[in-house]
Motif scaffolding. Structure first.
Motif, PDB file in Angstrom:
ATOM      1  N   VAL B 180      -8.064   2.676  -4.985  1.00 17.83           N
ATOM      2  CA  VAL B 180      -6.602   2.790  -5.109  1.00 17.83           C
ATOM      3  C   VAL B 180      -5.899   1.442  -4.996  1.00 17.83           C
ATOM      4  O   VAL B 180      -4.734   1.310  -5.342  1.00 17.83           O
ATOM      5  CB  VAL B 180      -6.027   3.750  -4.041  1.00 17.83           C
ATOM      6  N   ASN B 181      -6.614   0.444  -4.519  1.00 19.33           N
ATOM      7  CA  ASN B 181      -6.005  -0.876  -4.384  1.00 19.33           C
ATOM      8  C   ASN B 181      -6.169  -1.743  -5.629  1.00 19.33           C
ATOM      9  O   ASN B 181      -5.644  -2.858  -5.673  1.00 19.33           O
ATOM     10  CB  ASN B 181      -6.589  -1.611  -3.170  1.00 19.33           C
ATOM     11  N   THR B 200       4.775   4.488  -7.767  1.00 20.93           N
ATOM     12  CA  THR B 200       5.166   4.046  -6.420  1.00 20.93           C
ATOM     13  C   THR B 200       4.040   3.242  -5.764  1.00 20.93           C
ATOM     14  O   THR B 200       4.267   2.205  -5.162  1.00 20.93           O
ATOM     15  CB  THR B 200       5.492   5.283  -5.542  1.00 20.93           C
ATOM     16  N   TRP B 201       2.824   3.743  -5.926  1.00 18.06           N
ATOM     17  CA  TRP B 201       1.669   3.056  -5.345  1.00 18.06           C
ATOM     18  C   TRP B 201       1.550   1.637  -5.916  1.00 18.06           C
ATOM     19  O   TRP B 201       1.312   0.691  -5.181  1.00 18.06           O
ATOM     20  CB  TRP B 201       0.382   3.829  -5.664  1.00 18.06           C
ATOM     21  N   ARG B 204       4.071  -0.621  -4.455  1.00 12.94           N
ATOM     22  CA  ARG B 204       3.736  -1.007  -3.074  1.00 12.94           C
ATOM     23  C   ARG B 204       2.624  -2.064  -3.063  1.00 12.94           C
ATOM     24  O   ARG B 204       2.649  -3.004  -2.287  1.00 12.94           O
ATOM     25  CB  ARG B 204       3.291   0.232  -2.287  1.00 12.94           C
ATOM     26  N   ARG B 205       1.680  -1.894  -3.951  1.00 19.23           N
ATOM     27  CA  ARG B 205       0.591  -2.882  -4.050  1.00 19.23           C
ATOM     28  C   ARG B 205       1.129  -4.234  -4.485  1.00 19.23           C
ATOM     29  O   ARG B 205       0.722  -5.278  -3.960  1.00 19.23           O
ATOM     30  CB  ARG B 205      -0.440  -2.407  -5.077  1.00 19.23           C
ATOM     31  N   LEU B 211      -3.391  -0.379   0.487  1.00 20.64           N
ATOM     32  CA  LEU B 211      -3.390   1.052   0.751  1.00 20.64           C
ATOM     33  C   LEU B 211      -4.658   1.456   1.485  1.00 20.64           C
ATOM     34  O   LEU B 211      -5.755   1.034   1.127  1.00 20.64           O
ATOM     35  CB  LEU B 211      -3.276   1.828  -0.562  1.00 20.64           C
ATOM     36  N   ASN B 215      -2.320   5.555   4.765  1.00 20.67           N
ATOM     37  CA  ASN B 215      -1.149   5.672   3.908  1.00 20.67           C
ATOM     38  C   ASN B 215      -0.985   7.070   3.326  1.00 20.67           C
ATOM     39  O   ASN B 215      -0.197   7.276   2.397  1.00 20.67           O
ATOM     40  CB  ASN B 215      -1.238   4.683   2.741  1.00 20.67           C
ATOM     41  N   LEU B 217      -3.480   8.816   1.882  1.00 19.29           N
ATOM     42  CA  LEU B 217      -4.396   9.093   0.777  1.00 19.29           C
ATOM     43  C   LEU B 217      -5.365  10.178   1.204  1.00 19.29           C
ATOM     44  O   LEU B 217      -5.852  10.177   2.331  1.00 19.29           O
ATOM     45  CB  LEU B 217      -5.191   7.834   0.420  1.00 19.29           C
TER      46      LEU B 217
END
Lengths: 136, 272
Positions: B180-181, B200-201, B204-205, B211, B215, B217
Protein backbone atom coordinates in the motif's frame (compact mmCIF):
# COMPACT_ATOMS: atom_id res chain seq x y z
CA UNK A 1 51.23 -16.96 -80.52
CA UNK A 2 48.41 -15.03 -82.04
CA UNK A 3 50.60 -14.19 -84.99
CA UNK A 4 50.82 -17.87 -85.92
CA UNK A 5 47.05 -17.94 -86.39
CA UNK A 6 47.41 -15.56 -89.26
CA UNK A 7 47.94 -16.68 -92.78
CA UNK A 8 51.46 -16.10 -94.02
CA UNK A 9 50.09 -13.68 -96.51
CA UNK A 10 48.11 -11.58 -93.98
CA UNK A 11 48.79 -7.89 -94.01
CA UNK A 12 51.29 -6.67 -91.42
CA UNK A 13 48.70 -4.18 -90.09
CA UNK A 14 46.27 -7.02 -89.17
CA UNK A 15 49.01 -9.00 -87.41
CA UNK A 16 49.89 -5.90 -85.42
CA UNK A 17 46.27 -5.38 -84.39
CA UNK A 18 45.98 -8.89 -82.92
CA UNK A 19 49.23 -8.48 -81.00
CA UNK A 20 48.05 -5.13 -79.68
CA UNK A 21 44.74 -6.70 -78.62
CA UNK A 22 46.51 -9.45 -76.67
CA UNK A 23 48.79 -6.92 -75.00
CA UNK A 24 45.84 -4.72 -74.02
CA UNK A 25 44.03 -7.78 -72.65
CA UNK A 26 47.05 -8.74 -70.57
CA UNK A 27 47.41 -5.22 -69.18
CA UNK A 28 43.71 -5.04 -68.27
CA UNK A 29 43.84 -8.50 -66.70
CA UNK A 30 46.93 -7.57 -64.70
CA UNK A 31 45.60 -4.23 -63.43
CA UNK A 32 42.10 -5.34 -62.52
CA UNK A 33 43.32 -8.75 -61.36
CA UNK A 34 45.76 -7.09 -58.98
CA UNK A 35 42.93 -5.01 -57.53
CA UNK A 36 40.88 -8.15 -57.00
CA UNK A 37 43.81 -9.96 -55.43
CA UNK A 38 44.24 -7.07 -53.02
CA UNK A 39 40.55 -7.29 -52.15
CA UNK A 40 40.83 -11.03 -51.56
CA UNK A 41 43.94 -10.49 -49.44
CA UNK A 42 42.14 -7.89 -47.34
CA UNK A 43 39.18 -10.20 -46.90
CA UNK A 44 41.49 -12.99 -45.79
CA UNK A 45 43.24 -10.64 -43.39
CA UNK A 46 39.88 -9.48 -41.97
CA UNK A 47 38.73 -13.09 -41.53
CA UNK A 48 41.97 -14.01 -39.76
CA UNK A 49 41.58 -11.00 -37.48
CA UNK A 50 38.00 -12.01 -36.70
CA UNK A 51 39.09 -15.51 -35.76
CA UNK A 52 41.77 -14.06 -33.51
CA UNK A 53 39.26 -11.77 -31.76
CA UNK A 54 36.86 -14.68 -31.38
CA UNK A 55 39.55 -16.67 -29.59
CA UNK A 56 40.29 -13.65 -27.42
CA UNK A 57 36.60 -13.39 -26.41
CA UNK A 58 36.58 -17.11 -25.62
CA UNK A 59 39.71 -16.86 -23.46
CA UNK A 60 38.35 -13.78 -21.65
CA UNK A 61 34.97 -15.40 -20.94
CA UNK A 62 36.71 -18.57 -19.83
CA UNK A 63 38.86 -16.52 -17.45
CA UNK A 64 35.87 -14.65 -16.04
CA UNK A 65 33.84 -17.84 -15.52
CA UNK A 66 36.79 -19.56 -13.84
CA UNK A 67 37.26 -16.50 -11.65
CA UNK A 68 33.56 -16.74 -10.73
CA UNK A 69 34.05 -20.37 -9.73
CA UNK A 70 37.16 -19.46 -7.78
CA UNK A 71 39.48 -21.74 -9.77
CA UNK A 72 41.76 -18.87 -10.85
CA UNK A 73 43.76 -16.69 -8.52
CA UNK A 74 42.54 -13.12 -8.31
CA UNK A 75 45.47 -12.04 -6.19
CA UNK A 76 47.99 -12.80 -8.90
CA UNK A 77 48.12 -10.04 -11.54
CA UNK A 78 50.81 -11.85 -13.58
CA UNK A 79 50.25 -12.13 -17.32
CA UNK A 80 50.07 -15.82 -18.14
CA UNK A 81 50.11 -17.57 -21.54
CA UNK A 82 46.88 -19.41 -22.35
CA UNK A 83 47.88 -20.89 -25.71
CA UNK A 84 48.22 -20.01 -29.39
CA UNK A 85 50.21 -16.89 -28.50
CA UNK A 86 47.42 -15.43 -26.33
CA UNK A 87 48.17 -14.21 -22.80
CA UNK A 88 45.73 -13.44 -19.99
CA UNK A 89 45.81 -11.28 -16.88
CA UNK A 90 43.24 -11.15 -14.08
CA UNK A 91 43.24 -8.22 -11.69
CA UNK A 92 40.94 -6.97 -8.94
CA UNK A 93 40.66 -3.52 -7.49
CA UNK A 94 38.40 -2.22 -4.72
CA UNK A 95 35.25 -0.53 -5.90
CA UNK A 96 32.48 1.05 -3.86
CA UNK A 97 29.92 -0.41 -1.43
CA UNK A 98 32.02 -3.43 -0.52
CA UNK A 99 32.40 -4.46 -4.14
CA UNK A 100 35.51 -5.23 -6.20
CA UNK A 101 36.05 -4.74 -9.91
CA UNK A 102 37.48 -7.87 -11.53
CA UNK A 103 39.14 -7.29 -14.89
CA UNK A 104 40.17 -10.10 -17.24
CA UNK A 105 42.47 -8.84 -19.98
CA UNK A 106 43.49 -11.00 -22.92
CA UNK A 107 46.50 -9.95 -24.98
CA UNK A 108 46.26 -11.01 -28.61
CA UNK A 109 49.29 -12.24 -30.63
CA UNK A 110 48.81 -9.20 -32.89
CA UNK A 111 49.42 -6.89 -29.91
CA UNK A 112 45.77 -5.85 -29.39
CA UNK A 113 43.99 -6.47 -26.09
CA UNK A 114 40.45 -7.34 -25.02
CA UNK A 115 39.16 -6.68 -21.50
CA UNK A 116 36.08 -7.86 -19.62
CA UNK A 117 34.97 -6.18 -16.39
CA UNK A 118 32.63 -7.47 -13.72
CA UNK A 119 31.83 -6.47 -10.17
CA UNK A 120 32.13 -9.00 -7.37
CA UNK A 121 31.35 -8.80 -3.68
CA UNK A 122 34.34 -8.31 -1.46
CA UNK A 123 34.61 -9.94 1.92
CA UNK A 124 34.46 -7.59 4.86
CA UNK A 125 37.95 -8.65 5.97
CA UNK A 126 40.11 -5.53 5.44
CA UNK A 127 42.89 -5.92 2.90
CA UNK A 128 41.83 -9.38 1.75
CA UNK A 129 42.15 -9.99 -2.00
CA UNK A 130 42.27 -13.76 -2.30
CA UNK A 131 39.85 -15.77 -4.41
CA UNK A 132 37.96 -17.03 -1.43
CA UNK A 133 37.37 -13.45 -0.33
CA UNK A 134 35.58 -12.47 -3.50
CA UNK A 135 32.02 -13.67 -3.68
CA UNK A 136 30.00 -13.64 -6.87
CA UNK B 1 36.32 -22.80 -90.49
CA UNK B 2 37.12 -19.98 -88.01
CA UNK B 3 38.42 -16.99 -89.87
CA UNK B 4 40.97 -14.51 -88.66
CA UNK B 5 38.24 -11.85 -88.40
CA UNK B 6 36.21 -14.10 -86.08
CA UNK B 7 39.23 -14.57 -83.78
CA UNK B 8 39.83 -10.88 -83.50
CA UNK B 9 38.67 -9.65 -80.05
CA UNK B 10 38.56 -13.12 -78.50
CA UNK B 11 41.41 -12.31 -76.11
CA UNK B 12 39.63 -9.25 -74.75
CA UNK B 13 36.33 -11.09 -74.39
CA UNK B 14 38.03 -13.97 -72.56
CA UNK B 15 39.79 -11.50 -70.25
CA UNK B 16 36.56 -9.65 -69.55
CA UNK B 17 34.81 -12.89 -68.60
CA UNK B 18 37.73 -13.83 -66.40
CA UNK B 19 37.46 -10.46 -64.70
CA UNK B 20 33.74 -10.96 -64.11
CA UNK B 21 34.39 -14.35 -62.50
CA UNK B 22 37.27 -13.05 -60.42
CA UNK B 23 35.19 -10.04 -59.41
CA UNK B 24 32.32 -12.22 -58.26
CA UNK B 25 34.69 -14.41 -56.24
CA UNK B 26 36.48 -11.42 -54.70
CA UNK B 27 33.19 -9.73 -53.80
CA UNK B 28 31.87 -12.90 -52.18
CA UNK B 29 35.04 -13.32 -50.14
CA UNK B 30 35.01 -9.67 -49.05
CA UNK B 31 31.32 -9.83 -48.06
CA UNK B 32 31.82 -13.01 -46.04
CA UNK B 33 34.85 -11.54 -44.30
CA UNK B 34 32.94 -8.39 -43.43
CA UNK B 35 29.96 -10.41 -42.20
CA UNK B 36 32.24 -12.55 -40.03
CA UNK B 37 33.92 -9.44 -38.67
CA UNK B 38 30.56 -7.87 -37.75
CA UNK B 39 29.48 -11.10 -36.09
CA UNK B 40 32.60 -11.18 -33.95
CA UNK B 41 32.15 -7.49 -33.05
CA UNK B 42 28.59 -8.32 -31.90
CA UNK B 43 29.86 -11.27 -29.85
CA UNK B 44 32.43 -9.01 -28.20
CA UNK B 45 29.78 -6.40 -27.43
CA UNK B 46 27.44 -9.09 -26.08
CA UNK B 47 30.12 -10.47 -23.80
CA UNK B 48 31.04 -7.00 -22.50
CA UNK B 49 27.34 -6.12 -22.08
CA UNK B 50 26.51 -9.37 -20.30
CA UNK B 51 29.14 -8.95 -17.59
CA UNK B 52 28.26 -5.27 -17.24
CA UNK B 53 24.59 -6.20 -16.75
CA UNK B 54 25.55 -8.83 -14.16
CA UNK B 55 27.54 -6.12 -12.39
CA UNK B 56 24.48 -3.87 -12.41
CA UNK B 57 22.39 -6.57 -10.70
CA UNK B 58 25.07 -7.07 -8.07
CA UNK B 59 25.36 -3.34 -7.49
CA UNK B 60 21.58 -2.92 -7.15
CA UNK B 61 21.28 -5.89 -4.78
CA UNK B 62 24.19 -4.60 -2.68
CA UNK B 63 22.52 -1.19 -2.38
CA UNK B 64 19.17 -2.62 -1.32
CA UNK B 65 20.82 -4.97 1.19
CA UNK B 66 22.86 -2.09 2.60
CA UNK B 67 19.62 -0.14 2.94
CA UNK B 68 17.84 -3.02 4.69
CA UNK B 69 20.83 -3.52 6.94
CA UNK B 70 21.09 0.11 7.98
CA UNK B 71 17.44 0.64 8.98
CA UNK B 72 15.87 -1.27 11.82
CA UNK B 73 12.34 0.06 12.20
CA UNK B 74 9.63 -1.24 9.81
CA UNK B 75 8.39 2.28 9.03
CA UNK B 76 11.93 3.48 8.23
CA UNK B 77 12.59 0.49 6.02
CA UNK B 78 9.26 0.88 4.25
CA UNK B 79 10.01 4.55 3.58
CA UNK B 80 13.56 3.86 2.39
CA UNK B 81 12.49 1.07 0.07
CA UNK B 82 9.66 3.18 -1.31
CA UNK B 83 12.13 5.95 -2.07
CA UNK B 84 14.58 3.48 -3.61
CA UNK B 85 11.98 1.95 -5.92
CA UNK B 86 10.48 5.33 -6.86
CA UNK B 87 13.89 6.79 -7.57
CA UNK B 88 15.09 7.11 -11.17
CA UNK B 89 17.32 4.26 -12.35
CA UNK B 90 20.87 4.36 -11.03
CA UNK B 91 22.64 6.53 -13.61
CA UNK B 92 25.06 5.10 -16.12
CA UNK B 93 27.94 3.35 -14.37
CA UNK B 94 31.33 2.98 -16.08
CA UNK B 95 33.13 -0.34 -15.58
CA UNK B 96 36.30 0.02 -17.62
CA UNK B 97 35.11 0.34 -21.19
CA UNK B 98 31.70 -1.19 -20.36
CA UNK B 99 28.60 0.63 -19.13
CA UNK B 100 25.59 -0.47 -17.13
CA UNK B 101 22.41 0.96 -15.61
CA UNK B 102 20.06 -0.62 -13.08
CA UNK B 103 16.56 0.05 -11.78
CA UNK B 104 14.81 -1.42 -8.72
CA UNK B 105 11.12 -2.26 -9.16
CA UNK B 106 8.74 -3.08 -6.31
CA UNK B 107 6.67 -5.97 -7.68
CA UNK B 108 4.20 -5.62 -4.82
CA UNK B 109 3.20 -2.27 -6.27
CA UNK B 110 1.57 -4.24 -9.08
CA UNK B 111 -1.13 -6.88 -9.36
CA UNK B 112 0.03 -10.38 -10.23
CA UNK B 113 -1.89 -11.59 -13.26
CA UNK B 114 -1.85 -15.21 -12.11
CA UNK B 115 -2.21 -14.87 -8.34
CA UNK B 116 -4.63 -12.00 -7.92
CA UNK B 117 -8.29 -12.84 -7.46
CA UNK B 118 -10.74 -12.37 -10.33
CA UNK B 119 -12.65 -9.48 -8.69
CA UNK B 120 -9.55 -7.33 -8.24
CA UNK B 121 -8.32 -8.00 -11.76
CA UNK B 122 -11.77 -7.21 -13.17
CA UNK B 123 -11.78 -3.93 -11.24
CA UNK B 124 -8.38 -3.01 -12.68
CA UNK B 125 -9.30 -3.86 -16.28
CA UNK B 126 -12.61 -2.02 -15.89
CA UNK B 127 -10.65 1.18 -15.44
CA UNK B 128 -9.59 0.85 -19.09
CA UNK B 129 -12.33 -1.14 -20.89
CA UNK B 130 -16.07 -1.79 -20.41
CA UNK B 131 -16.94 -4.07 -17.51
CA UNK B 132 -18.34 -6.88 -19.69
CA UNK B 133 -15.10 -7.07 -21.67
CA UNK B 134 -13.05 -6.94 -18.45
CA UNK B 135 -15.08 -9.86 -17.05
CA UNK B 136 -14.57 -11.92 -20.22
CA UNK B 137 -10.86 -11.13 -20.19
CA UNK B 138 -10.46 -12.23 -16.57
CA UNK B 139 -12.31 -15.47 -17.31
CA UNK B 140 -9.92 -16.15 -20.20
CA UNK B 141 -6.93 -15.23 -18.06
CA UNK B 142 -7.92 -17.60 -15.29
CA UNK B 143 -8.27 -20.43 -17.83
CA UNK B 144 -4.98 -19.61 -19.54
CA UNK B 145 -2.33 -18.22 -17.14
CA UNK B 146 0.50 -16.17 -18.63
CA UNK B 147 4.23 -16.55 -18.06
CA UNK B 148 5.16 -13.07 -19.26
CA UNK B 149 3.30 -9.76 -19.09
CA UNK B 150 3.73 -9.45 -22.88
CA UNK B 151 1.57 -12.57 -23.30
CA UNK B 152 -1.44 -10.66 -22.02
CA UNK B 153 -1.93 -9.16 -25.48
CA UNK B 154 -2.60 -12.67 -26.84
CA UNK B 155 -5.34 -13.47 -24.34
CA UNK B 156 -8.86 -13.22 -25.83
CA UNK B 157 -10.57 -9.85 -25.15
CA UNK B 158 -7.24 -8.20 -24.23
CA UNK B 159 -5.55 -6.76 -27.30
CA UNK B 160 -2.41 -4.70 -27.70
CA UNK B 161 -3.80 -1.37 -26.50
CA UNK B 162 -5.16 -2.74 -23.21
CA UNK B 163 -1.99 -4.79 -22.61
CA UNK B 164 0.05 -1.62 -23.11
CA UNK B 165 -2.22 0.42 -20.85
CA UNK B 166 -2.15 -2.00 -17.90
CA UNK B 167 1.54 -2.95 -18.27
CA UNK B 168 2.74 -0.53 -15.53
CA UNK B 169 0.23 -2.01 -13.06
CA UNK B 170 0.66 -5.77 -13.53
CA UNK B 171 3.36 -8.43 -13.21
CA UNK B 172 3.73 -12.19 -13.21
CA UNK B 173 6.57 -12.36 -10.68
CA UNK B 174 4.89 -11.09 -7.53
CA UNK B 175 3.70 -13.22 -4.62
CA UNK B 176 0.23 -11.69 -4.76
CA UNK B 177 0.70 -9.22 -1.91
CA UNK B 178 0.01 -5.55 -2.61
CA UNK B 179 2.23 -2.89 -1.04
CA UNK B 180 0.00 0.00 0.00
CA UNK B 181 2.99 2.30 0.31
CA UNK B 182 4.07 1.94 -3.30
CA UNK B 183 1.07 0.75 -5.34
CA UNK B 184 -0.22 3.33 -7.78
CA UNK B 185 -3.74 4.77 -7.59
CA UNK B 186 -5.23 2.48 -10.30
CA UNK B 187 -3.94 -0.58 -8.41
CA UNK B 188 -5.25 0.64 -5.06
CA UNK B 189 -8.58 1.59 -6.61
CA UNK B 190 -8.95 -1.96 -7.95
CA UNK B 191 -8.70 -3.50 -4.47
CA UNK B 192 -12.13 -4.59 -3.17
CA UNK B 193 -13.31 -2.47 -0.28
CA UNK B 194 -10.94 0.42 -1.06
CA UNK B 195 -12.13 1.97 -4.34
CA UNK B 196 -12.53 5.71 -3.91
CA UNK B 197 -10.35 5.77 -0.79
CA UNK B 198 -7.35 5.08 -3.04
CA UNK B 199 -7.02 8.76 -3.95
CA UNK B 200 -6.92 9.69 -0.27
CA UNK B 201 -4.23 7.10 0.41
CA UNK B 202 -2.10 8.37 -2.45
CA UNK B 203 -2.43 11.96 -1.17
CA UNK B 204 -1.38 10.87 2.32
CA UNK B 205 1.61 9.03 0.89
CA UNK B 206 2.61 12.04 -1.14
CA UNK B 207 2.57 14.00 2.08
CA UNK B 208 5.30 11.69 3.37
CA UNK B 209 3.09 9.43 5.44
CA UNK B 210 3.92 5.75 5.68
CA UNK B 211 0.80 3.62 5.83
CA UNK B 212 0.78 0.81 8.37
CA UNK B 213 -1.74 -1.54 9.90
CA UNK B 214 -2.35 1.19 12.46
CA UNK B 215 -3.82 3.32 9.68
CA UNK B 216 -6.88 1.13 9.53
CA UNK B 217 -5.68 -1.16 6.76
CA UNK B 218 -7.30 -4.53 6.82
CA UNK B 219 -5.20 -7.17 5.06
CA UNK B 220 -7.21 -9.16 2.57
CA UNK B 221 -10.31 -7.14 3.20
CA UNK B 222 -13.41 -8.22 1.27
CA UNK B 223 -11.60 -11.19 -0.25
CA UNK B 224 -9.06 -9.07 -2.14
CA UNK B 225 -5.29 -9.50 -2.17
CA UNK B 226 -3.37 -9.49 1.09
CA UNK B 227 -1.84 -6.10 1.83
CA UNK B 228 1.66 -5.30 2.95
CA UNK B 229 3.42 -2.09 3.95
CA UNK B 230 6.80 -2.93 2.43
CA UNK B 231 7.91 -4.96 -0.57
CA UNK B 232 8.42 -8.70 -0.35
CA UNK B 233 9.44 -9.11 -4.02
CA UNK B 234 11.84 -6.81 -5.84
CA UNK B 235 12.86 -6.94 -9.46
CA UNK B 236 16.24 -5.56 -10.50
CA UNK B 237 16.41 -4.64 -14.17
CA UNK B 238 19.96 -4.14 -15.36
CA UNK B 239 21.24 -3.27 -18.79
CA UNK B 240 24.85 -3.52 -19.89
CA UNK B 241 26.43 -2.35 -23.12
CA UNK B 242 29.63 -1.44 -24.87
CA UNK B 243 29.73 2.22 -25.88
CA UNK B 244 29.56 2.61 -29.64
CA UNK B 245 27.69 -0.66 -30.23
CA UNK B 246 23.88 -0.80 -30.47
CA UNK B 247 23.50 -4.15 -28.70
CA UNK B 248 22.33 -4.05 -25.08
CA UNK B 249 22.14 -7.03 -22.74
CA UNK B 250 19.29 -6.95 -20.23
CA UNK B 251 18.88 -9.03 -17.07
CA UNK B 252 15.66 -9.14 -15.05
CA UNK B 253 16.33 -10.63 -11.63
CA UNK B 254 13.56 -11.17 -9.09
CA UNK B 255 14.53 -11.28 -5.43
CA UNK B 256 12.57 -12.27 -2.35
CA UNK B 257 13.09 -9.86 0.55
CA UNK B 258 13.89 -12.02 3.57
CA UNK B 259 14.72 -9.95 6.61
CA UNK B 260 17.79 -7.94 5.72
CA UNK B 261 18.88 -9.99 2.75
CA UNK B 262 17.72 -10.69 -0.78
CA UNK B 263 17.25 -14.23 -2.08
CA UNK B 264 17.29 -14.79 -5.83
CA UNK B 265 13.99 -16.17 -7.15
CA UNK B 266 14.31 -15.90 -10.93
CA UNK B 267 16.78 -14.68 -13.52
CA UNK B 268 16.06 -13.84 -17.18
CA UNK B 269 18.47 -12.52 -19.79
CA UNK B 270 17.93 -11.19 -23.26
CA UNK B 271 19.68 -9.10 -25.90
CA UNK B 272 18.06 -5.95 -27.13
Amino acid sequence: MSIRWLRPGAPAQARGLVLLEVLVALVVLSLVGLGYLQLIHQGHHLAAGSREWLRAVEYAEDGMEQAKLGTLGLDDPAVRPVGEGFRRQITTQPWQDGLALVTVTVFLPSGARFALHRLARRARTPGARAVSDTQW
Amino acid sequence: MVTRDARRGVALVVVLWLLVLLGAAATEIALRARSESQLVATLRARSVGRYAAESGILLGAARVEALLDSLRGPAERAAALRDETHRSPIPEIALGDARCGVAVIDLNARLDLNRTDATTLRNLFSEFVPESRAADLVTSLKQEPVRRVEELARIPYAGDSLALAVAPYVTVWSDGLVNVNSASEPVLAALPGIGAAAATWVRRREGGEILTAANGLRPGAAGGPLLTVMPTRLMLVSRGWQPGHPLTHEIDAVYVVLGQSLVLESWEERDR
